[in-house]
Scaffold this motif. Structure first.
Motif, PDB file in Angstrom:
ATOM      1  N   SER A  74       0.825  -1.213   0.000  1.00 15.76           N
ATOM      2  CA  SER A  74       0.000   0.000   0.000  1.00 15.76           C
ATOM      3  C   SER A  74       0.858   1.261   0.000  1.00 15.76           C
ATOM      4  CB  SER A  74      -0.922   0.016   1.224  1.00 15.76           C
ATOM      5  OG  SER A  74      -1.736  -1.136   1.237  1.00 15.76           O
ATOM      6  N   CYS A  75       1.843   1.324   0.924  1.00 14.42           N
ATOM      7  CA  CYS A  75       2.620   2.557   1.055  1.00 14.42           C
ATOM      8  C   CYS A  75       4.089   2.386   0.680  1.00 14.42           C
ATOM      9  CB  CYS A  75       2.505   3.110   2.476  1.00 14.42           C
ATOM     10  SG  CYS A  75       3.448   2.182   3.710  1.00 14.42           S
ATOM     11  N   GLY A  76       4.521   1.153   0.442  1.00 19.28           N
ATOM     12  CA  GLY A  76       5.887   0.926   0.007  1.00 19.28           C
ATOM     13  C   GLY A  76       6.910   0.825   1.118  1.00 19.28           C
ATOM     14  N   GLU A  77       6.477   0.948   2.379  1.00 23.53           N
ATOM     15  CA  GLU A  77       7.409   0.878   3.506  1.00 23.53           C
ATOM     16  C   GLU A  77       8.039  -0.516   3.584  1.00 23.53           C
ATOM     17  OE1 GLU A  77       7.840   3.623   5.170  1.00 23.53           O
ATOM     18  OE2 GLU A  77       8.997   3.016   6.923  1.00 23.53           O
ATOM     19  N   LEU A  78       9.346  -0.511   3.921  1.00 24.38           N
ATOM     20  CA  LEU A  78      10.083  -1.769   4.053  1.00 24.38           C
ATOM     21  C   LEU A  78      10.403  -2.039   5.512  1.00 24.38           C
ATOM     22  CD1 LEU A  78      12.733  -1.590   1.205  1.00 24.38           C
ATOM     23  CD2 LEU A  78      11.186  -3.500   1.604  1.00 24.38           C
ATOM     24  N   PHE A  79      10.400  -3.306   5.871  1.00 20.38           N
ATOM     25  CA  PHE A  79      10.706  -3.694   7.242  1.00 20.38           C
ATOM     26  C   PHE A  79      11.689  -4.848   7.254  1.00 20.38           C
ATOM     27  CE2 PHE A  79       6.365  -2.134   7.037  1.00 20.38           C
ATOM     28  CZ  PHE A  79       6.363  -1.152   8.010  1.00 20.38           C
ATOM     29  N   PHE A  80      12.636  -4.802   8.183  1.00 21.93           N
ATOM     30  CA  PHE A  80      13.478  -5.956   8.466  1.00 21.93           C
ATOM     31  C   PHE A  80      13.753  -5.968   9.957  1.00 21.93           C
ATOM     32  CE2 PHE A  80      17.370  -8.152   9.389  1.00 21.93           C
ATOM     33  CZ  PHE A  80      17.144  -9.354   8.755  1.00 21.93           C
ATOM     34  N   PRO A  81      13.647  -7.067  10.683  1.00 26.57           N
ATOM     35  CA  PRO A  81      13.163  -8.355  10.184  1.00 26.57           C
ATOM     36  C   PRO A  81      11.717  -8.293   9.698  1.00 26.57           C
ATOM     37  CG  PRO A  81      14.231  -8.600  12.328  1.00 26.57           C
ATOM     38  CD  PRO A  81      14.068  -7.136  12.080  1.00 26.57           C
ATOM     39  N   ARG A  82      11.306  -9.379   9.047  1.00 23.87           N
ATOM     40  CA  ARG A  82       9.960  -9.469   8.501  1.00 23.87           C
ATOM     41  C   ARG A  82       8.895  -9.218   9.554  1.00 23.87           C
ATOM     42  NH1 ARG A  82       9.273 -14.817   4.941  1.00 23.87           N
ATOM     43  NH2 ARG A  82      10.295 -15.728   6.719  1.00 23.87           N
ATOM     44  N   GLY A 142       1.841  -9.206  10.032  1.00 26.84           N
ATOM     45  CA  GLY A 142       1.227  -8.824   8.774  1.00 26.84           C
ATOM     46  C   GLY A 142       0.554  -7.469   8.762  1.00 26.84           C
ATOM     47  N   VAL A 143       0.951  -6.572   9.667  1.00 28.91           N
ATOM     48  CA  VAL A 143       0.377  -5.227   9.666  1.00 28.91           C
ATOM     49  C   VAL A 143       1.497  -4.208   9.490  1.00 28.91           C
ATOM     50  CG1 VAL A 143      -0.944  -3.503  10.965  1.00 28.91           C
ATOM     51  CG2 VAL A 143      -1.508  -5.926  11.192  1.00 28.91           C
ATOM     52  N   CYS A 144       1.328  -3.279   8.530  1.00 26.07           N
ATOM     53  CA  CYS A 144       2.292  -2.225   8.301  1.00 26.07           C
ATOM     54  C   CYS A 144       2.148  -1.187   9.409  1.00 26.07           C
ATOM     55  CB  CYS A 144       2.048  -1.577   6.943  1.00 26.07           C
ATOM     56  SG  CYS A 144       3.061  -0.106   6.665  1.00 26.07           S
ATOM     57  N   THR A 145       3.236  -0.921  10.140  1.00 27.38           N
ATOM     58  CA  THR A 145       3.156   0.048  11.232  1.00 27.38           C
ATOM     59  C   THR A 145       3.182   1.476  10.711  1.00 27.38           C
ATOM     60  OG1 THR A 145       5.537  -0.304  11.502  1.00 27.38           O
ATOM     61  CG2 THR A 145       4.093  -1.396  13.058  1.00 27.38           C
ATOM     62  N   HIS A 146       3.380   1.644   9.412  1.00 30.48           N
ATOM     63  CA  HIS A 146       3.410   2.977   8.815  1.00 30.48           C
ATOM     64  C   HIS A 146       2.006   3.427   8.414  1.00 30.48           C
ATOM     65  CE1 HIS A 146       5.546   6.335   7.062  1.00 30.48           C
ATOM     66  NE2 HIS A 146       4.879   6.175   5.942  1.00 30.48           N
ATOM     67  N   CYS A 147       1.275   2.548   7.719  1.00 35.49           N
ATOM     68  CA  CYS A 147      -0.053   2.942   7.212  1.00 35.49           C
ATOM     69  C   CYS A 147      -1.169   2.024   7.719  1.00 35.49           C
ATOM     70  CB  CYS A 147      -0.052   2.954   5.680  1.00 35.49           C
ATOM     71  SG  CYS A 147      -0.085   1.309   4.927  1.00 35.49           S
ATOM     72  N   GLN A 148      -0.829   1.066   8.579  1.00 36.33           N
ATOM     73  CA  GLN A 148      -1.778   0.081   9.109  1.00 36.33           C
ATOM     74  C   GLN A 148      -2.329  -0.844   8.029  1.00 36.33           C
ATOM     75  OE1 GLN A 148      -1.530   0.498  12.312  1.00 36.33           O
ATOM     76  NE2 GLN A 148      -0.621   2.499  11.970  1.00 36.33           N
ATOM     77  N   GLY A 149      -1.715  -0.807   6.832  1.00 43.39           N
ATOM     78  CA  GLY A 149      -2.156  -1.709   5.773  1.00 43.39           C
ATOM     79  C   GLY A 149      -1.863  -3.159   6.113  1.00 43.39           C
ATOM     80  N   ARG A 150      -2.572  -4.056   5.462  1.00 41.91           N
ATOM     81  CA  ARG A 150      -2.409  -5.473   5.769  1.00 41.91           C
ATOM     82  C   ARG A 150      -1.871  -6.264   4.582  1.00 41.91           C
ATOM     83  NH1 ARG A 150      -4.328  -7.456  10.328  1.00 41.91           N
ATOM     84  NH2 ARG A 150      -5.345  -6.006  11.745  1.00 41.91           N
ATOM     85  N   ASN A 151      -1.362  -5.546   3.578  1.00 44.04           N
ATOM     86  CA  ASN A 151      -0.836  -6.249   2.412  1.00 44.04           C
ATOM     87  C   ASN A 151       0.690  -6.162   2.394  1.00 44.04           C
ATOM     88  OD1 ASN A 151      -3.424  -6.955   1.257  1.00 44.04           O
ATOM     89  ND2 ASN A 151      -3.651  -4.763   0.850  1.00 44.04           N
ATOM     90  N   LEU A 152       1.312  -7.104   3.080  1.00 36.02           N
ATOM     91  CA  LEU A 152       2.761  -7.154   3.132  1.00 36.02           C
ATOM     92  C   LEU A 152       3.252  -8.343   2.313  1.00 36.02           C
ATOM     93  CD1 LEU A 152       3.315  -6.455   6.926  1.00 36.02           C
ATOM     94  CD2 LEU A 152       3.685  -4.865   5.055  1.00 36.02           C
ATOM     95  N   GLU A 153       4.327  -8.117   1.545  1.00 38.17           N
ATOM     96  CA  GLU A 153       4.901  -9.222   0.791  1.00 38.17           C
ATOM     97  C   GLU A 153       6.376  -9.359   1.142  1.00 38.17           C
ATOM     98  OE1 GLU A 153       4.243  -8.120  -3.253  1.00 38.17           O
ATOM     99  OE2 GLU A 153       5.943  -6.742  -3.305  1.00 38.17           O
ATOM    100  N   ASP A 154       6.881 -10.600   1.058  1.00 36.99           N
ATOM    101  CA  ASP A 154       8.298 -10.841   1.321  1.00 36.99           C
ATOM    102  C   ASP A 154       9.127 -10.298   0.161  1.00 36.99           C
ATOM    103  OD1 ASP A 154       7.531 -12.126   3.579  1.00 36.99           O
ATOM    104  OD2 ASP A 154       8.010 -14.144   2.886  1.00 36.99           O
ATOM    105  N   VAL A 155      10.225  -9.641   0.480  1.00 36.66           N
ATOM    106  CA  VAL A 155      11.139  -9.159  -0.557  1.00 36.66           C
ATOM    107  C   VAL A 155      12.567  -9.510  -0.150  1.00 36.66           C
ATOM    108  CG1 VAL A 155       9.760  -7.273  -1.482  1.00 36.66           C
ATOM    109  CG2 VAL A 155      11.166  -6.875   0.533  1.00 36.66           C
ATOM    110  N   ARG A 156      13.374  -9.820  -1.159  1.00 35.76           N
ATOM    111  CA  ARG A 156      14.804 -10.013  -0.915  1.00 35.76           C
ATOM    112  C   ARG A 156      15.453  -8.636  -0.858  1.00 35.76           C
ATOM    113  NH1 ARG A 156      17.022 -14.975  -2.006  1.00 35.76           N
ATOM    114  NH2 ARG A 156      18.921 -14.094  -2.866  1.00 35.76           N
ATOM    115  N   LEU A 157      16.270  -8.411   0.148  1.00 35.82           N
ATOM    116  CA  LEU A 157      16.915  -7.115   0.333  1.00 35.82           C
ATOM    117  C   LEU A 157      18.326  -7.134  -0.248  1.00 35.82           C
ATOM    118  CD1 LEU A 157      15.778  -6.522   4.028  1.00 35.82           C
ATOM    119  CD2 LEU A 157      14.768  -5.544   1.960  1.00 35.82           C
TER     120      LEU A 157
END
Ligand SMILES: [Zn+2]
Length: 141
Positions: free
Chosen positions: A31-39, A43-58
């Motif tokens: 939703s907002c493009g924010e990245l998190f590590f660790p995963r 499943g909730v984005c702490t930036h926009c509260q969105g629930r659509n998170l996908e795994d990405v290789r960093l």
């Protein structure tokens, strides 16, 4: 060294692709493009509260933002690696920042802005003789 195997300190921190390349696995909010590590486990984005998170290789390269060298074993037993050691905040080109152990032949030479590359290293041997692996970032000259 014991007869044990090599095991990650925690599952899901890094992955190996078909080409054998190791990368840390983060979460990206679609939703907002924010990245998190660790995963994100919940499943909730702490930036926009969105629930659509996908795994990405960093990226496997980054730079040092802060660095601390520790000469005495910290109390509490939560750190089981060797001393002295260095740790600090690493930033990847994607903009994600997180704490990591830092590796160098000369710990005192690690500076803010030093370029670092991902390595997977043994941290300690557990009670069963297994080599426990963790991610670290090693200074590249
Ligand atoms: Zn978001």
């Amino acid at each position: 060294m014991g007869n044990g195997k090599s095991i990650p300190i925690r599952e899901g921190l890094w992955g190996v692709n078909d080409a054998g390349e190791i990368a840390l696995i983060g979460s990206k909010c679609t939703s907002c493009g924010e990245l998190f590590f660790p995963r994100k486990q919940n499943g909730v984005c702490t930036h926009c509260q969105g629930r659509n998170l996908e795994d990405v290789r960093l990226s496997d390269q980054g730079k040092v933002i802060t660095c601390t060298v520790v000469y005495q074993r910290p109390g509490g037993g939560f750190y089981k690696g060797s001393v002295p050691y260095a740790y600090g905040v690493v930033e990847l080109p994607e903009g994600v920042r997180f704490m990591s152990l830092l590796v160098s032949d000369d710990l005192e030479s690690i500076k803010v802005g030093s370029n670092v590359r991902l390595v997977i290293d043994p941290l300690f041997e557990d009670e069963e003789g297994n080599q426990v692996l963790t991610y670290k970032f090693k200074v590249v000259k």
